[in-house]
Design a protein around this motif. Structure first.
Motif, PDB file in Angstrom:
ATOM      1  N   GLY A  96      -6.191  14.668   6.066  1.00  0.00           N
ATOM      2  CA  GLY A  96      -6.993  15.880   6.190  1.00  0.00           C
ATOM      3  C   GLY A  96      -6.430  16.903   7.158  1.00  0.00           C
ATOM      4  N   LYS A  99      -6.085  20.466   5.642  1.00  0.00           N
ATOM      5  CA  LYS A  99      -7.404  21.100   5.573  1.00  0.00           C
ATOM      6  C   LYS A  99      -7.786  21.668   6.929  1.00  0.00           C
ATOM      7  N   LYS A 100      -7.572  20.900   8.001  1.00  0.00           N
ATOM      8  CA  LYS A 100      -7.888  21.387   9.350  1.00  0.00           C
ATOM      9  C   LYS A 100      -7.095  22.646   9.672  1.00  0.00           C
ATOM     10  N   LEU A 102      -5.705  24.756   7.517  1.00  0.00           N
ATOM     11  CA  LEU A 102      -6.147  25.845   6.646  1.00  0.00           C
ATOM     12  C   LEU A 102      -7.434  26.479   7.170  1.00  0.00           C
ATOM     13  N   LEU A 103      -8.412  25.664   7.545  1.00  0.00           N
ATOM     14  CA  LEU A 103      -9.675  26.198   8.058  1.00  0.00           C
ATOM     15  C   LEU A 103      -9.477  26.959   9.363  1.00  0.00           C
ATOM     16  N   GLU A 127       0.181  19.141  -4.398  1.00  0.00           N
ATOM     17  CA  GLU A 127      -0.728  18.863  -3.272  1.00  0.00           C
ATOM     18  C   GLU A 127      -1.269  20.182  -2.704  1.00  0.00           C
ATOM     19  N   LEU A 131      -5.094  21.674  -2.650  1.00  0.00           N
ATOM     20  CA  LEU A 131      -5.707  22.089  -1.391  1.00  0.00           C
ATOM     21  C   LEU A 131      -6.341  23.473  -1.547  1.00  0.00           C
ATOM     22  N   TYR A 132      -5.594  24.426  -2.055  1.00  0.00           N
ATOM     23  CA  TYR A 132      -6.094  25.793  -2.158  1.00  0.00           C
ATOM     24  C   TYR A 132      -7.231  25.910  -3.177  1.00  0.00           C
ATOM     25  N   GLY A 134      -9.263  23.595  -4.001  1.00  0.00           N
ATOM     26  CA  GLY A 134     -10.394  22.883  -3.438  1.00  0.00           C
ATOM     27  C   GLY A 134     -11.091  23.615  -2.303  1.00  0.00           C
ATOM     28  N   HIS A 135     -10.481  24.698  -1.809  1.00  0.00           N
ATOM     29  CA  HIS A 135     -11.070  25.465  -0.704  1.00  0.00           C
ATOM     30  C   HIS A 135     -11.371  26.906  -1.084  1.00  0.00           C
TER      31      HIS A 135
END
Length: 178
Positions: A96, A99-100, A102-103, A127, A131-132, A134-135
């Protein structure tokens, strides 16, 4: 185990192992198709100053003082930041970390006054695509397109500006340091 974000520069020695890992990844995934002889490596295409406030930024995710992830953005236009180099250490994937990062980048983009993000990722990086998507990023390419054809896969996302920030924050404010 402690984790912290640090805003710095791509020239920071703590970033070197991550950036070299990213360069190696680009070479192994794309070396046969993307780089023309004499062209700079993808990792070397953008000078460090583009990732500096007030128009950009560069962040490292440190775990116990060691960089395990990072990313950057630069100005694309007055209201849009372009993400670059979202990356995690190859041995620490599937935790993760991306994700961290990216946020955190999205939050910093907002703090610096942008309202939108754009980015491209490579056609051999499923991958990153996941990620993109999914966000909340919108793919700007056809989902049925042969992934070898477009080469670069563009995405965009409109950011939700918190009401308090939209009323009080000046455009492209100084970077918030953590």
């Amino acid at each position: 185990m402690s984790e912290a974000f640090v805003y710095t520069t791509p020239l920071d020695p703590r970033a070197a192992p991550l950036l070299e890992g990213l360069a190696h990844e680009y070479a192994t995934r794309y070396g046969d198709v993307l780089r023309e002889p004499g062209e700079p490596r993808e990792i070397d295409r953008y000078p460090a100053h583009l990732f500096a406030p007030p128009h950009g930024n560069f962040v490292l995710l440190l775990r116990d003082g060691v960089a395990v992830g990072g990313g950057a953005f630069m100005r694309h236009d007055e209201r849009t930041a372009e993400l670059k180099r979202v990356w995690t250490h190859h041995a620490l994937r599937r935790q993760g970390l991306a994700k961290k990062v990216l946020l955190e980048l999205e939050a910093q983009v907002l703090r610096q006054g942008y309202e939108r993000i754009c980015l491209t990722t490579g056609f051999r990086q499923p991958e990153a695509v996941a990620l993109y998507l999914g966000h909340g990023y919108t793919a700007l390419f056809g989902p049925v397109a042969d992934p070898e054809t477009p080469r670069k896969l563009p995405f965009e996302k409109e950011l939700v500006v918190p009401l308090a920030q939209s009323e009080a924050a000046p455009r492209h404010a100084e970077a918030v340091q953590r």
